[in-house]
Design a protein around this motif. Structure first.
Motif, PDB file in Angstrom:
ATOM      1  N   LEU A 172       0.843  -1.207   0.000  1.00 36.44           N
ATOM      2  CA  LEU A 172       0.000   0.000   0.000  1.00 36.44           C
ATOM      3  C   LEU A 172       0.878   1.258   0.000  1.00 36.44           C
ATOM      4  CD1 LEU A 172      -2.639  -1.095   2.666  1.00 36.44           C
ATOM      5  CD2 LEU A 172      -2.837  -1.194   0.173  1.00 36.44           C
ATOM      6  N   PRO A 173       0.672   2.171  -0.946  1.00 36.81           N
ATOM      7  CA  PRO A 173       1.451   3.422  -0.947  1.00 36.81           C
ATOM      8  C   PRO A 173       0.954   4.350   0.170  1.00 36.81           C
ATOM      9  CG  PRO A 173      -0.164   3.472  -2.703  1.00 36.81           C
ATOM     10  CD  PRO A 173      -0.260   2.093  -2.086  1.00 36.81           C
ATOM     11  N   PRO A 174       1.807   5.202   0.676  1.00 38.42           N
ATOM     12  CA  PRO A 174       1.376   6.134   1.732  1.00 38.42           C
ATOM     13  C   PRO A 174       0.274   7.067   1.220  1.00 38.42           C
ATOM     14  CG  PRO A 174       3.768   6.055   1.581  1.00 38.42           C
ATOM     15  CD  PRO A 174       3.241   5.330   0.379  1.00 38.42           C
ATOM     16  N   VAL A 175      -0.751   7.207   2.027  1.00 42.01           N
ATOM     17  CA  VAL A 175      -1.868   8.083   1.634  1.00 42.01           C
ATOM     18  C   VAL A 175      -1.416   9.535   1.447  1.00 42.01           C
ATOM     19  CG1 VAL A 175      -4.103   9.017   2.381  1.00 42.01           C
ATOM     20  CG2 VAL A 175      -3.588   6.582   2.678  1.00 42.01           C
ATOM     21  N   PRO A 176      -0.569  10.096   2.310  1.00 45.73           N
ATOM     22  CA  PRO A 176      -0.113  11.479   2.075  1.00 45.73           C
ATOM     23  C   PRO A 176       0.553  11.665   0.719  1.00 45.73           C
ATOM     24  CG  PRO A 176       0.428  10.817   4.300  1.00 45.73           C
ATOM     25  CD  PRO A 176      -0.061   9.581   3.594  1.00 45.73           C
ATOM     26  N   LYS A 177       1.301  10.623   0.300  1.00 51.11           N
ATOM     27  CA  LYS A 177       1.944  10.709  -1.010  1.00 51.11           C
ATOM     28  C   LYS A 177       0.909  10.742  -2.119  1.00 51.11           C
ATOM     29  CE  LYS A 177       5.312   8.364  -3.958  1.00 51.11           C
ATOM     30  NZ  LYS A 177       6.239   7.196  -4.089  1.00 51.11           N
ATOM     31  N   LEU A 178      -0.139   9.900  -1.989  1.00 47.07           N
ATOM     32  CA  LEU A 178      -1.209   9.901  -2.985  1.00 47.07           C
ATOM     33  C   LEU A 178      -1.921  11.258  -3.029  1.00 47.07           C
ATOM     34  CD1 LEU A 178      -2.735   6.351  -2.289  1.00 47.07           C
ATOM     35  CD2 LEU A 178      -1.217   7.017  -4.167  1.00 47.07           C
ATOM     36  N   ARG A 179      -2.154  11.848  -1.877  1.00 46.12           N
ATOM     37  CA  ARG A 179      -2.845  13.150  -1.826  1.00 46.12           C
ATOM     38  C   ARG A 179      -1.988  14.246  -2.476  1.00 46.12           C
ATOM     39  NH1 ARG A 179      -7.345  12.604   1.188  1.00 46.12           N
ATOM     40  NH2 ARG A 179      -7.385  11.022   2.848  1.00 46.12           N
ATOM     41  N   ARG A 180      -0.679  14.193  -2.260  1.00 45.72           N
ATOM     42  CA  ARG A 180       0.200  15.184  -2.889  1.00 45.72           C
ATOM     43  C   ARG A 180       0.172  15.053  -4.406  1.00 45.72           C
ATOM     44  NH1 ARG A 180       3.645  13.985   1.468  1.00 45.72           N
ATOM     45  NH2 ARG A 180       4.876  12.559   0.157  1.00 45.72           N
ATOM     46  N   GLN A 181       0.148  13.809  -4.881  1.00 48.85           N
ATOM     47  CA  GLN A 181       0.086  13.597  -6.328  1.00 48.85           C
ATOM     48  C   GLN A 181      -1.217  14.153  -6.909  1.00 48.85           C
ATOM     49  OE1 GLN A 181       0.643   9.373  -6.917  1.00 48.85           O
ATOM     50  NE2 GLN A 181       2.852   9.446  -6.471  1.00 48.85           N
ATOM     51  N   ILE A 182      -2.300  13.954  -6.176  1.00 43.32           N
ATOM     52  CA  ILE A 182      -3.595  14.483  -6.638  1.00 43.32           C
ATOM     53  C   ILE A 182      -3.545  16.015  -6.708  1.00 43.32           C
ATOM     54  CG2 ILE A 182      -6.021  14.753  -6.006  1.00 43.32           C
ATOM     55  CD1 ILE A 182      -5.917  11.898  -4.875  1.00 43.32           C
ATOM     56  N   GLN A 183      -2.982  16.658  -5.689  1.00 42.03           N
ATOM     57  CA  GLN A 183      -2.885  18.124  -5.678  1.00 42.03           C
ATOM     58  C   GLN A 183      -2.044  18.636  -6.844  1.00 42.03           C
ATOM     59  OE1 GLN A 183      -1.371  19.106  -1.815  1.00 42.03           O
ATOM     60  NE2 GLN A 183      -3.334  18.747  -0.770  1.00 42.03           N
ATOM     61  N   THR A 208      -8.028   7.610 -10.482  1.00 44.26           N
ATOM     62  CA  THR A 208      -7.366   6.373 -10.066  1.00 44.26           C
ATOM     63  C   THR A 208      -6.721   6.543  -8.695  1.00 44.26           C
ATOM     64  OG1 THR A 208      -6.934   5.778 -12.373  1.00 44.26           O
ATOM     65  CG2 THR A 208      -5.598   4.692 -10.678  1.00 44.26           C
ATOM     66  N   LEU A 209      -6.061   7.675  -8.495  1.00 49.34           N
ATOM     67  CA  LEU A 209      -5.418   7.931  -7.202  1.00 49.34           C
ATOM     68  C   LEU A 209      -6.452   8.033  -6.085  1.00 49.34           C
ATOM     69  CD1 LEU A 209      -2.745  10.552  -8.345  1.00 49.34           C
ATOM     70  CD2 LEU A 209      -2.312   8.190  -7.649  1.00 49.34           C
ATOM     71  N   GLN A 210      -7.549   8.709  -6.356  1.00 50.46           N
ATOM     72  CA  GLN A 210      -8.602   8.820  -5.348  1.00 50.46           C
ATOM     73  C   GLN A 210      -9.192   7.442  -5.025  1.00 50.46           C
ATOM     74  OE1 GLN A 210     -11.189  11.636  -7.231  1.00 50.46           O
ATOM     75  NE2 GLN A 210     -10.164  13.438  -6.294  1.00 50.46           N
ATOM     76  N   THR A 211      -9.299   6.604  -6.048  1.00 49.07           N
ATOM     77  CA  THR A 211      -9.810   5.242  -5.830  1.00 49.07           C
ATOM     78  C   THR A 211      -8.851   4.447  -4.951  1.00 49.07           C
ATOM     79  OG1 THR A 211     -10.927   5.273  -7.981  1.00 49.07           O
ATOM     80  CG2 THR A 211     -10.532   3.120  -6.981  1.00 49.07           C
ATOM     81  N   GLN A 216      -7.800   1.857   0.009  1.00 45.77           N
ATOM     82  CA  GLN A 216      -6.891   1.648   1.137  1.00 45.77           C
ATOM     83  C   GLN A 216      -7.611   1.895   2.455  1.00 45.77           C
ATOM     84  OE1 GLN A 216      -2.632   3.396   2.743  1.00 45.77           O
ATOM     85  NE2 GLN A 216      -3.028   3.408   0.559  1.00 45.77           N
ATOM     86  N   ASP A 217      -8.481   2.933   2.470  1.00 47.61           N
ATOM     87  CA  ASP A 217      -9.249   3.195   3.694  1.00 47.61           C
ATOM     88  C   ASP A 217     -10.171   2.019   4.013  1.00 47.61           C
ATOM     89  OD1 ASP A 217      -8.055   5.626   4.137  1.00 47.61           O
ATOM     90  OD2 ASP A 217      -9.611   6.802   3.121  1.00 47.61           O
ATOM     91  N   LYS A 218     -10.795   1.470   2.975  1.00 45.95           N
ATOM     92  CA  LYS A 218     -11.683   0.328   3.196  1.00 45.95           C
ATOM     93  C   LYS A 218     -10.905  -0.876   3.711  1.00 45.95           C
ATOM     94  CE  LYS A 218     -15.111   1.609  -0.309  1.00 45.95           C
ATOM     95  NZ  LYS A 218     -15.729   1.209  -1.606  1.00 45.95           N
ATOM     96  N   LEU A 219      -9.701  -1.058   3.157  1.00 41.20           N
ATOM     97  CA  LEU A 219      -8.880  -2.185   3.587  1.00 41.20           C
ATOM     98  C   LEU A 219      -8.442  -2.027   5.034  1.00 41.20           C
ATOM     99  CD1 LEU A 219      -7.409  -4.817   2.845  1.00 41.20           C
ATOM    100  CD2 LEU A 219      -5.489  -3.412   2.043  1.00 41.20           C
ATOM    101  N   LEU A 220      -8.055  -0.785   5.382  1.00 44.59           N
ATOM    102  CA  LEU A 220      -7.596  -0.543   6.753  1.00 44.59           C
ATOM    103  C   LEU A 220      -8.728  -0.724   7.752  1.00 44.59           C
ATOM    104  CD1 LEU A 220      -5.277   2.574   6.263  1.00 44.59           C
ATOM    105  CD2 LEU A 220      -4.600   0.185   6.506  1.00 44.59           C
TER     106      LEU A 220
END
Length: 356
Positions: A172-183, A208-211, A216-220
């Motif tokens: 699982l990639p870090p969520v903060p990293k995914l959010r930065r990519q989205i921004q 895709t990043l938001q998905t 990941q939230d659902k998995l956690l």
């Protein structure tokens, strides 16, 4: 034993004592005429005019140029002299009044500028106090952040450690990293010019990043312990972000107050400089008005001298006329005793003299 006798002090040389000015007997009007002849300033009191003449080395008045002797002037000359002095006195009075009005204007301007300077200084103090208060707030918030930071970092490490342990094979990639990519992608979409095809691809990538974040939230959430660690970290991290925003806001406001304080202080100094200029103008004009007033008083004194001379001249004329009238009455009375025929007017003269 020898005795010492004190020697008498030598007399000071006669030249050491200031000699009285030879122009002292002149009137202010005459002194001004002499100064005009030499193209010198004619303002000032009589003492100033005398000193100015003395500085030029002008020859003092001699027996051929005596001061004013009103007793030698005729009644007509006295009248003309009085008219000339009165005209100058009126001019001086008008000039004095104009200068006084001008000095009052400078004083009013000075007072208004001083009031503005005081108001500006009050603003300086107000901006300074607010800036200092905000700086205290910044310091307090910074201290809170320093105290909170290690705890937030520890919660993050515990959450990541637990997530890696429970979901080791999920990559699982870090969520903060995914959010930065989205921004970054959203910013690129708003600021870059691209074709419809490229924009559609960018939107799909953002989706895709938001998905991935959602999955990941659902998995956690399938692991309550990981979910609890994540929520604890997010709550602490949110608190830290709010404190950071609050500190930045207070810091920016403190900087704005500091700049406003400097602007008000600069304006205060400019205003005080203008007020000082108005004060100097007031003093200069007031001194000139006082000088003109002193000249005016000198002219009034000269008017009094002329009036006194005219009054003495009138009294002298009346006495001479009275003596002449008595002599005429005595002559007429002798004619009356001799039996000469007198007119009614002549008889009234004798009667008025108390001889009938």
């Amino acid at each position: 034993m020898e005795t010492r006798t004190e020697e008498p002090a030598l007399d000071a040389p006669a030249g050491d004592e200031p000699a009285p000015s030879g122009h002292a007997g002149l009137t202010v009007v005459e002194l001004r005429e002499k100064l005009r002849e030499r193209e010198l300033p004619v303002s000032g009191t009589k003492a100033v005019l005398l000193a100015r003449l003395a500085e030029t080395g002008a020859a003092p008045a001699t027996a051929d140029d005596p001061g004013p002797d009103y007793s030698k002037l005729s009644r007509k000359e006295l009248k003309l002299r009085r008219k000339a002095i009165n005209t100058l006195a009126e001019e001086l009075r008008r000039k004095r009044d104009e200068l006084n009005l001008k000095s009052q204007s400078h004083a009013a301007e000075r007072n208004e500028l001083n009031a503005q300077a005081k108001a500006l200084m009050d603003q300086v103090y107000a901006h300074r106090d607010r800036r200092n208060g905000l700086n205290v707030e910044v310091g307090e918030t910074r201290d809170e952040l320093r105290q909170l930071g290690p705890g937030v970092d520890q919660l993050r490490e515990e959450f990541l450690k637990l997530k890696r342990a429970r979901f080791a094979g999920s990559h699982l990639p870090p969520v903060p990293k995914l959010r930065r990519q989205i921004q970054e992608l959203e910013l690129k979409q708003m600021t870059s010019s691209m074709s419809i095809k490229k924009e559609r691809a960018l939107v799909e990538k953002i989706g895709t990043l938001q998905t991935q974040i959602s999955e990941q939230d659902k998995l956690l959430e399938t692991d309550p312990e990981v979910t609890a660690a994540r929520d604890s970290f997010r709550q602490a991290d949110q608190q830290r972000k709010e404190l950071l925003r609050s500190m930045r806001r207070a810091r920016d406001e403190a900087q704005a107050e500091h700049e406003s304080m400097r602007d008000a202080l600069r304006e205060n100094r400019k205003t005080r400089k203008r007020a000082d200029g108005a004060q100097r103008a007031f003093v200069r004009v007031k001194e000139l008005a006082d000088e003109v007033h002193a000249e005016y008083i000198e002219h009034l004194r000269e008017l009094s001298e002329v009036d006194r001379a005219r009054a003495e001249r009138r009294r002298g004329t009346s006495q001479a006329d009275a003596v002449e009238s008595v002599a005429d009455a005595e002559e007429l009375f002798r004619k009356f005793l001799s039996g000469d025929k007198l007119s009614t007017e002549q008889l009234m003269i004798i009667q008025k003299a108390g001889m009938l």
